[in-house]
Every structure is written in structure tokens, then in C-alpha cells.
Design a protein around this motif. Structure first.
Motif, short mmCIF file in Angstrom:
data_model
loop_
_atom_site.label_atom_id
_atom_site.label_comp_id
_atom_site.label_asym_id
_atom_site.label_seq_id
_atom_site.Cartn_x
_atom_site.Cartn_y
_atom_site.Cartn_z
N GLU A 1 -6.64 29.56 36.68
CA GLU A 1 -5.29 29.94 36.28
C GLU A 1 -5.30 31.23 35.46
OE1 GLU A 1 -2.55 26.21 35.61
OE2 GLU A 1 -4.40 25.97 34.48
N ASN A 2 -4.13 31.81 35.28
CA ASN A 2 -4.00 33.00 34.46
C ASN A 2 -4.47 32.68 33.04
OD1 ASN A 2 -0.94 33.48 36.17
ND2 ASN A 2 -2.76 34.71 36.47
N GLY A 3 -5.39 33.50 32.56
CA GLY A 3 -5.89 33.29 31.21
C GLY A 3 -7.08 32.33 31.14
N ALA A 4 -7.62 31.95 32.30
CA ALA A 4 -8.73 30.98 32.31
C ALA A 4 -10.03 31.59 31.84
CB ALA A 4 -8.90 30.41 33.72
N GLY A 5 -10.15 32.93 31.88
CA GLY A 5 -11.36 33.57 31.37
C GLY A 5 -12.15 34.37 32.40
N LYS A 6 -11.63 34.49 33.61
CA LYS A 6 -12.36 35.16 34.69
C LYS A 6 -12.68 36.62 34.35
CE LYS A 6 -8.87 34.44 37.46
NZ LYS A 6 -7.90 33.81 36.56
N SER A 7 -11.63 37.39 33.99
CA SER A 7 -11.87 38.81 33.71
C SER A 7 -12.76 38.98 32.49
CB SER A 7 -10.54 39.54 33.48
OG SER A 7 -9.75 39.51 34.64
N THR A 8 -12.60 38.11 31.51
CA THR A 8 -13.42 38.22 30.30
C THR A 8 -14.90 38.07 30.64
OG1 THR A 8 -11.62 37.33 28.98
CG2 THR A 8 -13.79 37.30 27.98
N LEU A 9 -15.23 37.11 31.49
CA LEU A 9 -16.63 36.92 31.86
C LEU A 9 -17.16 38.18 32.56
CD1 LEU A 9 -18.96 34.86 31.79
CD2 LEU A 9 -18.38 34.30 34.14
N SER B 1 -9.82 36.39 42.78
CA SER B 1 -8.54 36.50 43.46
C SER B 1 -7.73 35.24 43.25
CB SER B 1 -8.77 36.73 44.95
OG SER B 1 -7.54 36.75 45.64
N HIS B 2 -6.39 35.41 43.32
CA HIS B 2 -5.52 34.23 43.33
C HIS B 2 -5.13 33.87 44.75
CE1 HIS B 2 -5.11 33.87 39.05
NE2 HIS B 2 -4.92 35.17 38.95
N LYS B 3 -5.63 34.63 45.71
CA LYS B 3 -5.23 34.38 47.10
C LYS B 3 -6.27 33.49 47.79
CE LYS B 3 -2.84 38.77 47.33
NZ LYS B 3 -2.74 40.08 47.96
N ALA C 1 -1.41 43.85 25.31
CA ALA C 1 -2.70 44.27 25.86
C ALA C 1 -3.72 43.13 25.86
CB ALA C 1 -3.26 45.43 25.04
N ASN C 2 -3.56 42.18 24.94
CA ASN C 2 -4.55 41.11 24.84
C ASN C 2 -4.35 39.98 25.85
OD1 ASN C 2 -5.28 42.58 22.67
ND2 ASN C 2 -5.10 40.93 21.16
N LEU C 3 -3.24 40.05 26.59
CA LEU C 3 -3.00 38.98 27.55
C LEU C 3 -3.77 39.22 28.83
CD1 LEU C 3 0.87 38.52 27.32
CD2 LEU C 3 -0.92 37.14 26.27
N SER C 4 -4.03 38.14 29.55
CA SER C 4 -4.65 38.27 30.87
C SER C 4 -3.63 38.90 31.81
CB SER C 4 -5.07 36.91 31.38
OG SER C 4 -3.95 36.18 31.82
N GLY C 5 -4.11 39.43 32.94
CA GLY C 5 -3.25 40.14 33.88
C GLY C 5 -2.01 39.35 34.28
N GLY C 6 -2.20 38.12 34.67
CA GLY C 6 -1.08 37.32 35.14
C GLY C 6 -0.08 37.02 34.03
N ASN C 7 -0.58 36.86 32.83
CA ASN C 7 0.33 36.58 31.71
C ASN C 7 1.13 37.81 31.31
OD1 ASN C 7 0.09 33.70 30.97
ND2 ASN C 7 -2.07 34.22 30.87
N1 LIG Z 1 -8.93 41.99 24.41
C1 LIG Z 1 -8.47 40.76 24.16
N2 LIG Z 1 -8.04 40.40 22.94
C2 LIG Z 1 -7.58 39.17 22.69
N3 LIG Z 1 -7.50 38.19 23.61
C3 LIG Z 1 -7.90 38.48 24.86
C4 LIG Z 1 -8.41 39.78 25.20
N4 LIG Z 1 -8.74 39.76 26.52
C5 LIG Z 1 -8.45 38.53 26.96
N5 LIG Z 1 -7.96 37.74 25.98
C6 LIG Z 1 -7.57 36.32 26.08
O1 LIG Z 1 -8.65 35.62 26.67
C7 LIG Z 1 -8.18 34.64 27.58
C8 LIG Z 1 -8.82 34.86 28.93
O2 LIG Z 1 -8.29 36.04 29.50
P1 LIG Z 1 -8.80 36.65 30.89
O3 LIG Z 1 -8.21 38.01 30.99
O4 LIG Z 1 -10.26 36.51 30.99
O5 LIG Z 1 -8.09 35.67 31.95
P2 LIG Z 1 -8.12 35.69 33.55
O6 LIG Z 1 -8.78 34.43 33.98
O7 LIG Z 1 -8.72 36.95 34.02
O8 LIG Z 1 -6.57 35.58 33.91
P3 LIG Z 1 -5.64 36.35 35.03
O9 LIG Z 1 -5.74 35.56 36.27
O10 LIG Z 1 -4.25 36.26 34.48
O11 LIG Z 1 -6.12 37.76 35.15
C9 LIG Z 1 -6.66 34.77 27.60
O12 LIG Z 1 -6.13 33.80 26.75
C10 LIG Z 1 -6.41 36.16 27.06
O13 LIG Z 1 -5.16 36.24 26.40
#
Ligand SMILES: Nc1ncnc2c1ncn2[C@@H]1O[C@H](COP(=O)(O)OP(=O)(O)OP(=O)(O)O)[C@@H](O)[C@H]1O
Ligand SMILES: [Mg+2]
Length: 508
Positions: free
Chosen positions: A40-48, A206-208, A402-408
Motif C-alpha cells: 500500500e501507499n506508505g508501506a516502505g517500498k521507496s524507502t527501502l 508498481s501498483h499495477k 515532501a515527507n509523504l510517500s508518492g501515493g499519499n
Molecule cells: N523523507 C522522509 N521524511 C519523513 N518521512 C518519510 C520520508 N520518506 C518517507 N517517509 C515516510 O515513510 C513511510 C514509507 O514511505 P515510502 O515512500 O517508502 O512508501 P511507499 O511504499 O513507496 O509508498 P507509495 O506506494 O505511496 O509510493 C511513509 O509513512 C512516509 O510518509
């Protein structure tokens, strides 16, 4: 599948203020595989992925490359270790040529310490040739073509080219197909398979789901910063993955509500913008969701931009509730009750350094000011309400967008216009980058918006199932004009595609 691990992450954790973005995550990428990440959006994918690429530093955990522990401090380190990342929102220097961008950061020099342009152009040309990318019609100046003349899909292909040029072993792609057309997405997916067959390791977010099941060998599902599971694609299916993602079963249907269609809200007659679109005639009624289908570049966004007062028009008229209305600037359209939610959240939708509350509240300040005073509480409550109903994942409404994930981030853009409570809501690609569960919430919200019989919605979407699922009527655009209007009873994906690609033409 051969156990052939190139990259391994063990017990990675990462916290941001108020959020545990990753909690003890382990993950591996093998040579010659496509490993898809879902969640889901915000699950942590991009962060990893940003940790692998040295953009973020993990709080704890270890990274191994070919079995040896490594420390990746920054993207340069990542590159040295054979890791390349292609970002969803690719940033590039528009004036730079393809060849320059390929060699950016390590321009070769000749014996006189001058930049060896001959070598640069020759190498780039050979590489483009061997990857089958030279016959692109936009390369008017060959490898000297400036990046600004290319499409997003082209740029992504060239990012892949860069990864190949640097002999990267792992190529990370974060939602690469979210803003490109179907055909270009197909080309990209073919390239992914090609790279895999050459032994590269591809990590694909991907979400697709259709895409994922077309290309993935293994799938890892994330939820709330944890890995729910990793398995081979042939052990999984779309429903299983969705259940893992959201923690419950989810219906795949569209929640279209039966809402009576009433009076005419908006009528557009012979709208024209020279060289961009012409012959645009359509109407929207109360209680109605009207879709715009077409290929990327058909002119859909341009039409709604003009109606919203963002771009000038050269002819035609716009009627709101039967009354001709002149729309020359955004405040005119808003004044007439027309509001557009842009597809490009980064450019037009959000001020990233500002908080969620400010982003949602700013265009709505008129609602919170009485007697010269800003009523913070009302603003806060309304924003909080939207954050709840759209399930925007954040520890607080005061953190920067800026701190939100893409979908959020996409949901914040939606929220700020929905609060305005317009009679005509124009949504341009409203579910781009949004996870499956949240999409469903957005569809329900669309029903909610129109159910009082006073409002209507125009939806542009490149996702055909979403148009077929939610619209009452669909207008199909091709090459800058509306070629056909199709009613719900006659909806069919094939029919729409035939009109959109120009293989069927408008009668008369
Ligand atoms: N630079 C940042 N500062 C603070 N919080 C962050 C930062 N980057 C990401 N987060 C938080 O970390 C969590 C994981 O975000 P991440 O971007 O990894 O999600 P995602 O799985 O890629 O979601 P999406 O599908 O929406 O792209 C979210 O709660 C996001 O708000
Ligand atoms: Mg992401």
C-alpha cells in the motif's frame, strides 16, 4: 530458479519522525530475476530502495553484495557497487544532450586533457544502436538531441541505457510506467525482460498487478514497513497479493452507485486552441461521471486545462448551468464552480516544503476566514477529516508534503480540491500511483460527491477499467478532438481503443 543472490539486505530498520518506515526488513535480489515489490501507499517500498541507493541511511541492519558486507553512504557508492536506480519522477537537465547525460559525472578526456567528444558521441551511438533505440523519431539530432525533446518514456529508456553503460548489476525501477502510455509501457516491460535475460537483477515497484504478473519472477509484499512475505510469482496470484497487501480480501469490482442524472451543469461548444485541440463538444449533468479516454497526448489534459482557465482558448464557448461563461483565468473557473485536480502533482499540485495542512488549506482559505480572522480550528478539522476519509498515511497534518510517500502526495492533491466542494470536479488521472485499496476509497468518495444530485465529475484516465467501471458516459479523444461519445450500455474496451488509436473514425 538458481540461487544466485547478488544483493542481500538483512534486518533493515528505518524510522522517520513519527513513522517506522521499515521494521526489520530482509530482502534479496538475484542475478537474472525480476523481483517485484508491492504494498500500500506508505508501506516502505521507496524507502527501502533509497537505502539500497545510498539516499537514506538505515538505522540498523546490514547490506551484502555477493556475500560481502558493504556500506552504501551515497548514490556514488551505490553505483560503484553496481546499483542503479530509475526514479519515478525523473529529474533531468533539459538542455543536456543524450550523449552528455550518458557520460555525466565521468566525461572522458583525450591525450591533451580535452573532453573527447568524438568518443562520447561514438560510444553513445553504438549503445543506442545495440539496444535498438536509434530509430526513435524524436532523435532529430541523433545522440546530440537535447533531453527536452524527449518524452518521459524516452527519458526512462535512456536512464536504463545509463545503467547498462555503467554495467550495473541491479537496476531499481520505482513505478516506471505510472505516467507513460500503454504502448510505451509495453516497450519498457520488454526491456525489463531483456535485461533479466542478460543476467541483470531488476527490482520493480508498481501498483499495477497485471504488469507485475507479466514480468515478475518473485514478489515481495510490504505492509506497514514490514515484509509480509516473499514468494515466486507462480505461487501467487493477484487476489493473494492484494490480500497480503491490505490484510483482508478486497472486491475487485467498481462501487458505481445508481445516482439519478439531472440538469445540465456544463456544456462546452466548439472549443478550440489552435494547434492543440479543436471541435470539442461535450456536456456534463448533475449526478453524472463523464470520462475522457484517449492515448497519452490525445489532448485530454489540454482541454481541461483550458476549461480551468490555465491555458487560453482561441474559439468556442463554455456554458455553466445554461449560461455562457467567460473563463480567462483560474479564478474565473473556480468562480463558476469548476475545479480541476491536476495529473502532475509535483509541478502543479503541491508545495512540497509546506505542510499537509497548508497544502490542503491554502486554496480554501476563503472558507476559514470570517470577519478578517482565520479560523484555524475549522481549517484543521476539515483537513483532518479529509486525511481520515482518504486514509492519508501520516503521523500529523503538520509535516511537510515532501515527507509523504508518492501515493499519499497524490491524495493530498485530491483532498485540497475536494474540500472546495465545486459543482464540476475535473479529475485528471486521479488514481495514478495510488494503491488498490485506496483507489476503491477514491471511487466511493466520487459517489459521495455527486450523490446529492447537485454536482458532476469529469474524469480523465488512462486506466480503461476505471473509466468503464465508474463512468456514465465516455468521450474518446484522438489527435486533439473528440471522436465519439459512448454510453454506458455500449461500453467496451475494444471499441474505445479502436477510436482512441484512430482505427475507427467518427461517423459523419
Ligand atoms: N523523507 C522522509 N521524511 C519523513 N518521512 C518519510 C520520508 N520518506 C518517507 N517517509 C515516510 O515513510 C513511510 C514509507 O514511505 P515510502 O515512500 O517508502 O512508501 P511507499 O511504499 O513507496 O509508498 P507509495 O506506494 O505511496 O509510493 C511513509 O509513512 C512516509 O510518509
Ligand atoms: Mg513510493
Amino acid at each position: 530458479m538458481v540461487e544466485n543472490v547478488f544483493l542481500e539486505l538483512r534486518n533493515i530498520s528505518k524510522a522517520f519522525p513519527g513513522v517506522m518506515a521499515l521494521n526489520n526488513v530482509s530482502f534479496s535480489a538475484q542475478h537474472g530475476e525480476v523481483h517485484a515489490l508491492c504494498g500500500e501507499n506508505g508501506a516502505g517500498k521507496s524507502t527501502l530502495m533509497k537505502i539500497i541507493n545510498g539516499i537514506h541511511k538505515a538505522d540498523s541492519g546490514e547490506i551484502f553484495i555477493e556475500g560481502k558486507p558493504v556500506i552504501i553512504q551515497n548514490p556514488v557508492d551505490a553505483r560503484k557497487h553496481g546499483i542503479a536506480m530509475i526514479f519515478q519522477e525523473c529529474t533531468f537537465v533539459p538542455e543536456m544532450s543524450i550523449a552528455e547525460s550518458l557520460f555525466l559525472g565521468d566525461l572522458p578526456v583525450d591525450g591533451f586533457r580535452r573532453v573527447d567528444w568524438r568518443f562520447i558521441y561514438k560510444t553513445t551511438e553504438e549503445l543506442l544502436h545495440s539496444e535498438g533505440l536509434l530509430d526513435n523519431p524524436r532523435l532529430v539530432d541523433g545522440v546530440r538531441t537535447k533531453l527536452k525533446y524527449l518524452t518521459i518514456a524516452d527519458i526512462q529508456m535512456f536512464e536504463i541505457l545509463k545503467a547498462i553503460h555503467k554495467d550495473s548489476q541491479v537496476i531499481i525501477m520505482d513505478e516506471p510506467t505510472s505516467s507513460i502510455a500503454k504502448k510505451e509501457a509495453d516497450d519498457l516491460l520488454r526491456k525489463v525482460i531483456d535485461l533479466k535475460n542478460r543476467g541483470k537483477s531488476i527490482i520493480y515497484i508498481s501498483h499495477k498487478m497485471e504488469e507485475i504478473f507479466r514480468i515478475a519472477d518473485r514478489i515481495t509484499v510490504f505492509r506497514d514497513g514490514k515484509v509480509v512475505g516473499t514468494d515466486t510469482a507462480d505461487h501467487l496470484n493477484i487476489n493473494k497479493v492484494i490480500t497480503m497487501m491490505v490484510g483482508r480480501e478486497l472486491s475487485n469490482d467498481y462501487p458505481k452507485a445508481e445516482i439519478p442524472i439531472g440538469e445540465e451543469l456544463l456544456r462546452v461548444k466548439d472549443l478550440k486552441r489552435t494547434g492543440v485541440f479543436s471541435g470539442i463538444n461535450f456536456a456534463l449533468h448533475t449526478g453524472e461521471i463523464v470520462g475522457f479516454a484517449g492515448l497519452v497526448g490525445a489532448g485530454r489534459t489540454e482541454v481541461v486545462r483550458a476549461i480551468s482557465g490555465l491555458d487560453p482558448i482561441d474559439g468556442g464557448s463554455i456554458f455553466v448551468r445554461g449560461k455562457e461563461t467567460s473563463i480567462k483565468k483560474v479564478s474565473d473557473s473556480i468562480g463558476s464552480g469548476i475545479v480541476m485536480c491536476s495529473e502532475d502533482r509535483r509541478r502543479y499540485g503541491l508545495v512540497l516544503i509546506r505542510s499537509i495542512r497548508e497544502n490542503i488549506g491554502l486554496p480554501n482559505l476563503d472558507r476559514y476566514i470570517y470577519g478578517g480572522h482565520l479560523h484555524h480550528k475549522k481549517e484543521f478539522d476539515e483537513v483532518q477529516n479529509q486525511v481520515g476519509s482518504l486514509k492519508i498515511k501520516t503521523p500529523s497534518v503538520e509535516i511537510p508534503a515532501a515527507n509523504l510517500s508518492g501515493g499519499n502526495q497524490q491524495k493530498v492533491v485530491l483532498a485540497k480540491w475536494i474540500i472546495k466542494d465545486p459543482s464540476v470536479l475535473i479529475l485528471d488521472e486521479p488514481t495514478r500511483g495510488i494503491d488498490i485499496g485506496a483507489k476503491y476509497e477514491i471511487y466511493k468518495l466520487m459517489n459521495e460527491i455527486i450523490k446529492d444530485g447537485k454536482k458532476g465529475i469529469v474524469m480523465i484516465s488512462s486506466e480503461m477499467p476505471e473509466l468503464l467501471g465508474m463512468c456514465d458516459r465516455i468521450y474518446v479523444m484522438c489527435k486533439g478532438t473528440i471522436v465519439v461519445e459512448i454510453k454506458r450500455e455500449q461500453f467496451s474496451q475494444e471499441l474505445i481503443m479502436q477510436y482512441a488509436t484512430g482505427s475507427l473514425k467518427a461517423a459523419g
